[in-house]
Design an enzyme around this catalytic site. Structure first.
Site, PDB file in Angstrom:
ATOM      1  N   ASP A  33     -31.018  -6.514  64.511  1.00 13.34           N
ATOM      2  CA  ASP A  33     -31.669  -5.788  63.410  1.00 13.34           C
ATOM      3  C   ASP A  33     -32.837  -5.004  64.000  1.00 13.34           C
ATOM      4  OD1 ASP A  33     -31.735  -6.633  60.014  1.00 13.34           O
ATOM      5  OD2 ASP A  33     -33.056  -5.106  60.888  1.00 13.34           O
ATOM      6  N   PHE A  83     -23.758  -4.872  58.525  1.00 14.55           N
ATOM      7  CA  PHE A  83     -24.594  -4.528  57.364  1.00 14.55           C
ATOM      8  C   PHE A  83     -25.558  -3.389  57.692  1.00 14.55           C
ATOM      9  CE2 PHE A  83     -23.855  -9.121  56.625  1.00 14.55           C
ATOM     10  CZ  PHE A  83     -23.391  -9.086  55.331  1.00 14.55           C
ATOM     11  N   SER A 127     -19.415   0.095  49.332  1.00 12.72           N
ATOM     12  CA  SER A 127     -20.093   0.085  48.042  1.00 12.72           C
ATOM     13  C   SER A 127     -19.194   0.672  46.963  1.00 12.72           C
ATOM     14  CB  SER A 127     -21.357   0.935  48.175  1.00 12.72           C
ATOM     15  OG  SER A 127     -21.843   1.303  46.919  1.00 12.72           O
ATOM     16  N   TYR A 152     -25.922   9.339  51.392  1.00 14.31           N
ATOM     17  CA  TYR A 152     -25.692   7.895  51.528  1.00 14.31           C
ATOM     18  C   TYR A 152     -24.261   7.535  51.107  1.00 14.31           C
ATOM     19  CZ  TYR A 152     -25.308   3.111  49.917  1.00 14.31           C
ATOM     20  OH  TYR A 152     -24.831   1.852  49.682  1.00 14.31           O
ATOM     21  N   LYS A 156     -20.744   6.090  53.324  1.00 12.67           N
ATOM     22  CA  LYS A 156     -19.865   4.938  53.047  1.00 12.67           C
ATOM     23  C   LYS A 156     -18.402   5.387  53.041  1.00 12.67           C
ATOM     24  CE  LYS A 156     -22.934   1.739  52.857  1.00 12.67           C
ATOM     25  NZ  LYS A 156     -23.036   0.783  53.961  1.00 12.67           N
ATOM     26  N   PHE A 181     -20.570  -4.314  44.328  1.00 15.88           N
ATOM     27  CA  PHE A 181     -21.152  -3.738  43.126  1.00 15.88           C
ATOM     28  C   PHE A 181     -22.675  -3.931  43.245  1.00 15.88           C
ATOM     29  CE2 PHE A 181     -17.672  -1.908  40.751  1.00 15.88           C
ATOM     30  CZ  PHE A 181     -16.690  -2.142  41.692  1.00 15.88           C
TER      31      PHE A 181
HETATM   32  C1  UD1 Z   1     -27.288   2.396  44.101  1.00 13.61           C
HETATM   33  C2  UD1 Z   1     -26.007   2.970  44.641  1.00 13.61           C
HETATM   34  C3  UD1 Z   1     -25.264   1.926  45.390  1.00 13.61           C
HETATM   35  C4  UD1 Z   1     -26.116   1.432  46.498  1.00 13.61           C
HETATM   36  C5  UD1 Z   1     -27.386   0.867  45.943  1.00 13.61           C
HETATM   37  C6  UD1 Z   1     -28.255   0.512  47.122  1.00 13.61           C
HETATM   38  C7  UD1 Z   1     -24.936   4.746  43.427  1.00 13.61           C
HETATM   39  C8  UD1 Z   1     -24.131   5.103  42.262  1.00 13.61           C
HETATM   40  N1  UD1 Z   1     -25.195   3.453  43.547  1.00 13.61           N
HETATM   41  O1  UD1 Z   1     -26.946   1.480  43.089  1.00 13.61           O
HETATM   42  O2  UD1 Z   1     -24.109   2.468  45.958  1.00 13.61           O
HETATM   43  O3  UD1 Z   1     -25.423   0.485  47.258  1.00 13.61           O
HETATM   44  O4  UD1 Z   1     -28.039   1.831  45.134  1.00 13.61           O
HETATM   45  O5  UD1 Z   1     -29.576   0.643  46.917  1.00 13.61           O
HETATM   46  O6  UD1 Z   1     -25.311   5.568  44.207  1.00 13.61           O
HETATM   47  N2  UD1 Z   1     -32.779   1.562  36.970  1.00 13.61           N
HETATM   48  C9  UD1 Z   1     -33.788   1.768  36.037  1.00 13.61           C
HETATM   49  N3  UD1 Z   1     -35.075   1.710  36.485  1.00 13.61           N
HETATM   50  C10 UD1 Z   1     -35.411   1.457  37.792  1.00 13.61           C
HETATM   51  C11 UD1 Z   1     -34.370   1.251  38.713  1.00 13.61           C
HETATM   52  C12 UD1 Z   1     -33.060   1.318  38.270  1.00 13.61           C
HETATM   53  O7  UD1 Z   1     -33.536   1.986  34.860  1.00 13.61           O
HETATM   54  O8  UD1 Z   1     -36.609   1.443  38.120  1.00 13.61           O
HETATM   55  C13 UD1 Z   1     -31.388   1.600  36.496  1.00 13.61           C
HETATM   56  C14 UD1 Z   1     -30.542   2.680  37.144  1.00 13.61           C
HETATM   57  O9  UD1 Z   1     -30.598   3.864  36.412  1.00 13.61           O
HETATM   58  C15 UD1 Z   1     -29.160   2.029  37.131  1.00 13.61           C
HETATM   59  C16 UD1 Z   1     -29.432   0.533  37.228  1.00 13.61           C
HETATM   60  O10 UD1 Z   1     -30.795   0.367  36.870  1.00 13.61           O
HETATM   61  O11 UD1 Z   1     -28.548   2.290  35.914  1.00 13.61           O
HETATM   62  C17 UD1 Z   1     -29.215  -0.005  38.613  1.00 13.61           C
HETATM   63  O12 UD1 Z   1     -29.917   0.790  39.537  1.00 13.61           O
HETATM   64  P1  UD1 Z   1     -30.076   0.397  41.078  1.00 13.61           P
HETATM   65  O13 UD1 Z   1     -30.530  -1.011  41.189  1.00 13.61           O
HETATM   66  O14 UD1 Z   1     -30.921   1.448  41.713  1.00 13.61           O
HETATM   67  O15 UD1 Z   1     -28.605   0.433  41.652  1.00 13.61           O
HETATM   68  P2  UD1 Z   1     -27.499   1.595  41.616  1.00 13.61           P
HETATM   69  O16 UD1 Z   1     -28.098   2.914  41.387  1.00 13.61           O
HETATM   70  O17 UD1 Z   1     -26.446   1.151  40.683  1.00 13.61           O
END
Ligand code: UD1
Length: 345
Positions: A33, A83, A127, A152, A156, A181
Site C-alpha cells: 500500500d 484493491f 464496481s 474513475y 473500472k 455495490f
Molecule cells: C460512488 C461510485 C462508485 C464508487 C464509489 C467510491 C458512481 C455511480 N458510484 O458511489 O462506483 O465505487 O463512489 O467512492 O459513480 N450522498 C448524499 N450526500 C453526501 C454523500 C452522498 O446525499 O454527502 C448520496 C449520493 O447522492 C448517493 C448516495 O448518497 O445517492 C451514495 O453516495 P456515495 O456514498 O458517494 O456512493 P456512490 O455515489 O453511490
C-alpha cells in the site's frame, strides 16, 4: 504450509477488512500500500483483531521493480487481490491522467508479473458503476455496460477489459471480477473501518461525522428523483460481508472449482435503500440525530441501482448477512472510536 496472498491496497477500507478475513481463513497475507488514502496504524488494528501482523510494504504498484522485489522476497504467492486504486469520482474528472495512470498501470504491472512468479489468480475490485443507470433493476451481471460518466468509472471498465483480453489470450492465470455495490460499516471490533481523507465524499462517513459533530450538516443530493421519497437509491452492503466474498473467490480460484478462467459477480444485498431511508435507519438504530438539508442533485449521480446477487448466492454460496441497522451501528461505533483516538486526519 499457509498459502500466501498478496493484497494491494491492504491498508485501505475494504482491503483491511479482507486481510482480516483471509488471515482468519488460514492464509498468510502480504500487503502493498502506498498509504495515499490510509495509514500505517491500520496494520495495528488488523493485528489486534487477528493476532497476526501481516507483512507490509509501503510501495506504489506503479513501481514495477518494487513489485518484482516483493514477489521475489515472498516466494510462492498464490493469489493477488487488487484493491489499490484511486476512487473519488469527482476528483477523477479533474485529474484524469493521474486516475488512468494509477488505476491502469498498476493492474498491467501485476498481470505482467503473475506468469513469471506462477501466481495463479487475481481477484479484481470492480464496481456497479460499470452498469451506469441500468435499464432493468435489480441489475444482473449480464446487463449492458454503459458509457462511463467519469474517468474513475472508465478505469473500472477498462480494467475489466484488460483482464478479459489477457485471459482470452491464454495468459496462465485466472481471475474473478467482483462488482461491489455500496460498501459501508466497519469491523464489529471497531479496530478498523473507513478512514476517509479530508471531507468524506461517500454518504455513510459523512453521516457519522455529522452525527458526532465534526460536520455541521449533511447535504442530501436531490429529493426530486423518480424514487418513492425522491432521493437516490443504492444497495448498501456490509464491508465484512463483502470481505468474506473475497476469501470465497480466492478459494474458488486456487481450488480450481470453476471451469472458467474468468468469472464476474455482483456483490450486493439485493435491497435498494434511499438516502433518506438510510439516514432514518441510522437515527433509529443509534438513537442519534443527523442534521441534514436537501440540496441540488450531485453531478454524475445515478438515480437508482441495486444488485441481483443471485449469481454470487448460487455459485459462490455467498450472501450478504448483516442487516442495515447492525451495519450502521458498526459505522457509528467506529466513528466514536476514532474520536477517542483523535485519529481524524
Ligand atoms: C460512488 C461510485 C462508485 C464508487 C464509489 C467510491 C458512481 C455511480 N458510484 O458511489 O462506483 O465505487 O463512489 O467512492 O459513480 N450522498 C448524499 N450526500 C453526501 C454523500 C452522498 O446525499 O454527502 C448520496 C449520493 O447522492 C448517493 C448516495 O448518497 O445517492 C451514495 O453516495 P456515495 O456514498 O458517494 O456512493 P456512490 O455515489 O453511490
Amino acid at each position: 504450509m499457509k498459502k500466501i496472498i498478496l493484497v494491494t491496497g491492504g491498508t485501505g477500507y475494504i482491503g483491511s477488512h479482507t486481510v482480516v478475513e483471509l488471515q482468519t481463513a488460514g492464509y498468510e497475507v502480504v500487503i502493498i500500500d502506498n498509504l495515499s488514502n490510509s495509514n500505517r496504524e491500520v496494520i495495528d488494528g488488523i493485528e489486534r483483531i487477528s493476532g497476526i501482523r501481516p507483512v507490509f510494504y509501503e510501495m506504489d504498484c506503479n513501481d514495477k521493480p518494487g513489485l518484482q522485489k516483493v514477489l521475489m522476497e515472498n516466494k510462492g504467492i498464490k493469489g493477488i487481490i487488487h484493491f489499490a486504486a484511486s476512487k473519488a469520482v469527482g476528483e477523477s474528472v479533474h485529474k484524469p491522467l493521474a486516475y488512468y495512470r494509477n488505476n491502469l498501470v498498476t493492474l498491467l504491472n501485476l498481470l505482467d508479473l503473475m506468469p513469471e512468479y506462477a501466481v495463479e489468480g487475481i481477484v479484481f475490485s470492480s464496481s456497479c458503476t460499470v452498469y451506469g443507470q441500468p435499464d432493468v433493476l435489480p441489475v444482473t451481471e449480464d446487463a449492458p455496460i454503459k458509457p462511463a460518466l467519469s474517468p474513475y468509472g472508465n478505469t473500472k471498465q477498462i480494467n475489466e477489459e484488460i483482464i478479459r483480453d489477457a485471459i482470452h489470450a491464454g495468459l496462465p492465470f485466472k481471475s474473478i471480477i467482483l462488482r461491489y455495490f455500496n460498501p459501508i460499516g466497519a469491523h464489529p471490533s471497531a479496530e478498523i473501518g473507513e478512514l476517509p481523507n479530508g471531507v468524506p465524499q461517500n454518504l455513510v462517513p459523512f453521516v457519522t461525522q455529522t452525527a458526532i459533530g465534526i460536520r455541521k450538516e449533511l447535504s442530501v443530493f436531490g429529493d426530486d428523483y423518480d424514487t418513492p421519497d425522491g432521493s437516490c437509491i443504492r444497495d448498501y452492503i456490509n464491508v465484512v460481508d463483502l470481505a468474506k466474498a473475497h476469501v470465497i473467490a480466492m478459494n474458488r480460484m486456487l481450488e480450481n472449482k470453476s471451469k472458467n478462467n474468468l468469472e464476474i459477480f455482483n456483490l450486493g444485498t439485493g435491497r435498494g435503500i434511499s438516502v433518506l431511508e438510510l439516514i432514518n435507519t441510522f437515527e433509529k438504530s443509534t438513537g442519534v440525530k443527523v442534521l441534514y438539508k436537501i440540496v441540488e442533485r450531485r453531478e454524475g449521480d445515478i438515480e437508482k441501482v441495486w444488485a441481483n446477487p443471485e449469481h454470487a448466492n448460487k455459485v459462490l454460496g455467498w450472501a450478504a448477512k448483516e442487516t442495515l441497522e447492525d451495519t450502521l451501528i458498526t459505522a457509528w461505533n467506529w466513528q466514536k472510536k476514532l474520536k477517542n483516538r483523535s485519529f481524524i486526519r
